[in-house]
Design a protein around this motif. Sequence first.
Motif, PDB file in Angstrom:
ATOM      1  N   THR A 169       0.855  -1.197   0.000  1.00  0.00           N
ATOM      2  CA  THR A 169       0.000   0.000   0.000  1.00  0.00           C
ATOM      3  C   THR A 169       0.891   1.248   0.000  1.00  0.00           C
ATOM      4  O   THR A 169       2.108   1.151  -0.054  1.00  0.00           O
ATOM      5  CB  THR A 169      -0.922   0.002   1.231  1.00  0.00           C
ATOM      6  N   ARG A 170       0.270   2.423   0.111  1.00  0.00           N
ATOM      7  CA  ARG A 170       0.971   3.729   0.099  1.00  0.00           C
ATOM      8  C   ARG A 170       1.826   3.858  -1.163  1.00  0.00           C
ATOM      9  O   ARG A 170       3.037   4.149  -1.093  1.00  0.00           O
ATOM     10  CB  ARG A 170       1.849   3.893   1.359  1.00  0.00           C
ATOM     11  N   GLY A 171       1.197   3.599  -2.290  1.00  0.00           N
ATOM     12  CA  GLY A 171       1.884   3.731  -3.568  1.00  0.00           C
ATOM     13  C   GLY A 171       3.027   2.741  -3.721  1.00  0.00           C
ATOM     14  O   GLY A 171       4.018   3.021  -4.388  1.00  0.00           O
TER      15      GLY A 171
ATOM     16  N   ASN B  66      -0.280   2.828  18.346  1.00  0.00           N
ATOM     17  CA  ASN B  66       0.399   1.594  18.740  1.00  0.00           C
ATOM     18  C   ASN B  66       0.152   0.484  17.717  1.00  0.00           C
ATOM     19  O   ASN B  66      -0.988   0.115  17.462  1.00  0.00           O
ATOM     20  CB  ASN B  66      -0.104   1.136  20.112  1.00  0.00           C
ATOM     21  N   HIS B  67       1.222  -0.002  17.129  1.00  0.00           N
ATOM     22  CA  HIS B  67       1.105  -1.129  16.202  1.00  0.00           C
ATOM     23  C   HIS B  67       2.464  -1.751  15.968  1.00  0.00           C
ATOM     24  O   HIS B  67       3.497  -1.140  16.252  1.00  0.00           O
ATOM     25  CB  HIS B  67       0.475  -0.683  14.868  1.00  0.00           C
ATOM     26  N   LEU B  68       2.443  -2.977  15.450  1.00  0.00           N
ATOM     27  CA  LEU B  68       3.684  -3.617  15.015  1.00  0.00           C
ATOM     28  C   LEU B  68       3.755  -3.494  13.506  1.00  0.00           C
ATOM     29  O   LEU B  68       2.803  -3.827  12.797  1.00  0.00           O
ATOM     30  CB  LEU B  68       3.695  -5.110  15.400  1.00  0.00           C
ATOM     31  N   HIS B  69       4.874  -2.983  13.015  1.00  0.00           N
ATOM     32  CA  HIS B  69       5.135  -3.005  11.577  1.00  0.00           C
ATOM     33  C   HIS B  69       6.063  -4.201  11.377  1.00  0.00           C
ATOM     34  O   HIS B  69       7.140  -4.260  11.964  1.00  0.00           O
ATOM     35  CB  HIS B  69       5.800  -1.694  11.136  1.00  0.00           C
ATOM     36  N   PHE B  70       5.608  -5.161  10.562  1.00  0.00           N
ATOM     37  CA  PHE B  70       6.331  -6.430  10.393  1.00  0.00           C
ATOM     38  C   PHE B  70       6.718  -6.637   8.931  1.00  0.00           C
ATOM     39  O   PHE B  70       5.870  -6.542   8.042  1.00  0.00           O
ATOM     40  CB  PHE B  70       5.423  -7.568  10.882  1.00  0.00           C
TER      41      PHE B  70
ATOM     42  N   ASN C 215       4.939   1.755  -1.349  1.00  0.00           N
ATOM     43  CA  ASN C 215       6.038   2.063  -0.422  1.00  0.00           C
ATOM     44  C   ASN C 215       5.877   1.453   0.962  1.00  0.00           C
ATOM     45  O   ASN C 215       6.657   1.741   1.851  1.00  0.00           O
ATOM     46  CB  ASN C 215       6.212   3.576  -0.301  1.00  0.00           C
ATOM     47  N   HIS C 216       4.854   0.640   1.122  1.00  0.00           N
ATOM     48  CA  HIS C 216       4.685  -0.031   2.412  1.00  0.00           C
ATOM     49  C   HIS C 216       5.174  -1.463   2.266  1.00  0.00           C
ATOM     50  O   HIS C 216       4.513  -2.283   1.635  1.00  0.00           O
ATOM     51  CB  HIS C 216       3.212   0.017   2.855  1.00  0.00           C
ATOM     52  N   TYR C 217       6.339  -1.739   2.848  1.00  0.00           N
ATOM     53  CA  TYR C 217       7.014  -3.019   2.620  1.00  0.00           C
ATOM     54  C   TYR C 217       6.734  -4.059   3.702  1.00  0.00           C
ATOM     55  O   TYR C 217       7.500  -5.006   3.860  1.00  0.00           O
ATOM     56  CB  TYR C 217       8.517  -2.790   2.473  1.00  0.00           C
ATOM     57  N   GLY C 218       5.664  -3.869   4.441  1.00  0.00           N
ATOM     58  CA  GLY C 218       5.329  -4.848   5.472  1.00  0.00           C
ATOM     59  C   GLY C 218       3.843  -4.815   5.758  1.00  0.00           C
ATOM     60  O   GLY C 218       3.069  -4.263   4.978  1.00  0.00           O
ATOM     61  N   VAL C 219       3.459  -5.428   6.872  1.00  0.00           N
ATOM     62  CA  VAL C 219       2.064  -5.337   7.310  1.00  0.00           C
ATOM     63  C   VAL C 219       2.038  -4.626   8.661  1.00  0.00           C
ATOM     64  O   VAL C 219       3.014  -4.682   9.417  1.00  0.00           O
ATOM     65  CB  VAL C 219       1.384  -6.723   7.455  1.00  0.00           C
ATOM     66  N   ASP C 220       0.925  -3.946   8.946  1.00  0.00           N
ATOM     67  CA  ASP C 220       0.745  -3.284  10.237  1.00  0.00           C
ATOM     68  C   ASP C 220      -0.295  -4.045  11.038  1.00  0.00           C
ATOM     69  O   ASP C 220      -1.379  -4.341  10.535  1.00  0.00           O
ATOM     70  CB  ASP C 220       0.261  -1.840  10.045  1.00  0.00           C
ATOM     71  N   ILE C 221       0.065  -4.360  12.261  1.00  0.00           N
ATOM     72  CA  ILE C 221      -0.878  -5.044  13.149  1.00  0.00           C
ATOM     73  C   ILE C 221      -1.067  -4.165  14.386  1.00  0.00           C
ATOM     74  O   ILE C 221      -0.136  -3.993  15.183  1.00  0.00           O
ATOM     75  CB  ILE C 221      -0.357  -6.439  13.557  1.00  0.00           C
TER      76      ILE C 221
HETATM   77 ZN   LIG Z   1       3.783  -0.395   8.458  1.00  0.00          ZN
END
Ligand SMILES: [Zn+2]
Length: 231
Positions: free
Chosen positions: A53-55, A136-140, A57-63
């Motif tokens: 996502t984000r064009g 608050n989140h984990l970017h993985f 530029n988002h190289y992971g997942v957000d939890i």
């Molecule tokens: Zn993220």
Amino acid sequence: MKKALGFLVIVSFMFLLIIHTTDEVSAEGSARSDSESDWEWPVIGELTDHFGTRGGNHYGVDIAAPSGSEVRVVEDGTVKKSYYSTSYGHVVFVRHVNGLETVYAHLSERLVPKGKQVKRGTIIGTVGNTGNSHGNHLHFEVHEGEWNAHKTKAVDPVVYFDQTLERVTVEAETIETASTMKSNKSEVTVQKGDTLWGIANEYGVTVDTIKEWNHLKTDLIVVGQTLNVLK
Ligand SMILES: [Zn+2]
């Protein structure tokens, strides 16, 4: 002539023996790769953003998860980096035996130093909002090889949980037919964006309770899956 025939029989027998042995080896090999892909989900929470996502530029997942929630390593490995970065915040990088690297970012605290051997499920930190993070989140992240600044080896982490997803689906189906639940039970069908955490909140119970009701071994659910709940 008889001798030659006997020799032929022996050769063919040996040939069959070799084929048989090879079969066994490959069967064992595939069993091993099954267990390798059985990753532990790093945190119980709500999947709030996907890979790409984000064009792009988002190289992971957000939890998203409450601050202080335990963050676990998905698979055995060695801590390659554990430091504070202005973008990632408190971050831990783990190198795995199969050459993959996983990244756990925006932690409120890091609980493992560089060089530490970790096992699948080892708590390496807690969820936070450090670095370039809003909430608050984990970017993985998962990298198929060494991490680099352009993140050219980043892949969608969800791919690595597929085997687990299939297993959860099969278990859920089995339970549906053999359900022993009483009349106040109802069913929810998992929609896109749903998480166990979200569903548990909705029914005012804990994630563990939902898992118990459905005999789930992991925190993962899939779109279209039916879950039993008690009103
Ligand atoms: Zn993220």
